[in-house]
Structure formats: structure tokens, C-alpha cells
Design a protein around this motif. Sequence first.
Motif, PDB file in Angstrom:
ATOM      1  N   UNK A  57       0.796  -1.230   0.000  1.00  0.00           N
ATOM      2  CA  UNK A  57       0.000   0.000   0.000  1.00  0.00           C
ATOM      3  C   UNK A  57       0.832   1.286   0.000  1.00  0.00           C
ATOM      4  N   UNK A  58       2.077   1.225   0.445  1.00  0.00           N
ATOM      5  CA  UNK A  58       2.873   2.456   0.527  1.00  0.00           C
ATOM      6  C   UNK A  58       3.524   2.756  -0.820  1.00  0.00           C
ATOM      7  N   UNK A  59       3.858   4.007  -1.028  1.00  0.00           N
ATOM      8  CA  UNK A  59       4.542   4.418  -2.250  1.00  0.00           C
ATOM      9  C   UNK A  59       6.044   4.242  -2.066  1.00  0.00           C
ATOM     10  N   UNK A  60       6.645   3.389  -2.860  1.00  0.00           N
ATOM     11  CA  UNK A  60       8.083   3.156  -2.773  1.00  0.00           C
ATOM     12  C   UNK A  60       8.448   2.281  -1.594  1.00  0.00           C
ATOM     13  N   UNK A  61       9.686   1.853  -1.572  1.00  0.00           N
ATOM     14  CA  UNK A  61      10.166   1.024  -0.473  1.00  0.00           C
ATOM     15  C   UNK A  61      10.736   1.891   0.644  1.00  0.00           C
ATOM     16  N   UNK A  62      10.495   1.498   1.890  1.00  0.00           N
ATOM     17  CA  UNK A  62      11.127   2.212   2.995  1.00  0.00           C
ATOM     18  C   UNK A  62      12.650   2.182   2.845  1.00  0.00           C
ATOM     19  N   UNK A  63      13.283   3.269   3.217  1.00  0.00           N
ATOM     20  CA  UNK A  63      14.732   3.383   3.024  1.00  0.00           C
ATOM     21  C   UNK A  63      15.526   3.272   4.319  1.00  0.00           C
ATOM     22  N   UNK A  64      14.829   3.113   5.438  1.00  0.00           N
ATOM     23  CA  UNK A  64      15.544   3.028   6.716  1.00  0.00           C
ATOM     24  C   UNK A  64      14.855   2.003   7.613  1.00  0.00           C
ATOM     25  N   UNK A  65      15.590   1.567   8.618  1.00  0.00           N
ATOM     26  CA  UNK A  65      15.027   0.639   9.595  1.00  0.00           C
ATOM     27  C   UNK A  65      13.817   1.264  10.268  1.00  0.00           C
TER      28      UNK A  65
END
Length: 95
Positions: A57-65
Motif C-alpha cells: 500500500x505504501x509508495x516506494x520502499x522504505x529506506x531506513x530501519x
Amino acid sequence: MNPLAGYKPSGNSNPRCADLMTMAERELSAFFNAVTQLFGSEQAELSAEDWLHELIEIDGLPASTREWRLITAKVSTRLASRVNASSLSTEPQIA
């Protein structure tokens, strides 16, 4: 069931993508194992599905822990609601 057991990473990925995949695998695996130990495999499987749906559902992949943990926190809220609803329906009713 371990949702990551059958996953074989492609040898053709870039290092940044590999780092993101590693973060995702670690976060989901830790969450899955914790839920399994605390609430059993059925809740762990439902929560893993919720986690993956949240990721989609989120836009793009998370970039941090921290961003991966936000997904886990959201899904933990759903888990708590599900477990509370389940425990309320199995408690004896006092008249």
C-alpha cells in the motif's frame, strides 16, 4: 510457516535494492517470530499477510530501519485489535 523460507534472491540486483531487501527480510522475520512465540502460528501468518499488504500500500520502499518499523507498528495495532476481539468473544459473560 516461514514466509521467507522459499525466497531465493536474484543475482542480478543492485546493491541498494539488496540492502532494502535485507532490511525487509529482517524486519518481517523478527516480527513473524515474535508473533509466533507470543500468539501462535495462526496469528503470525495473519500478521505476516497484513505486513505484506501494508508494504504494498505504501509508495516506494522504505529506506531506513525506522520506516520498516513503522510498517510493523501499524500491523501490530491490527494484531492487538484482533487478539483483543478474540479474547473478548471467548471470555465468559457475566450476567
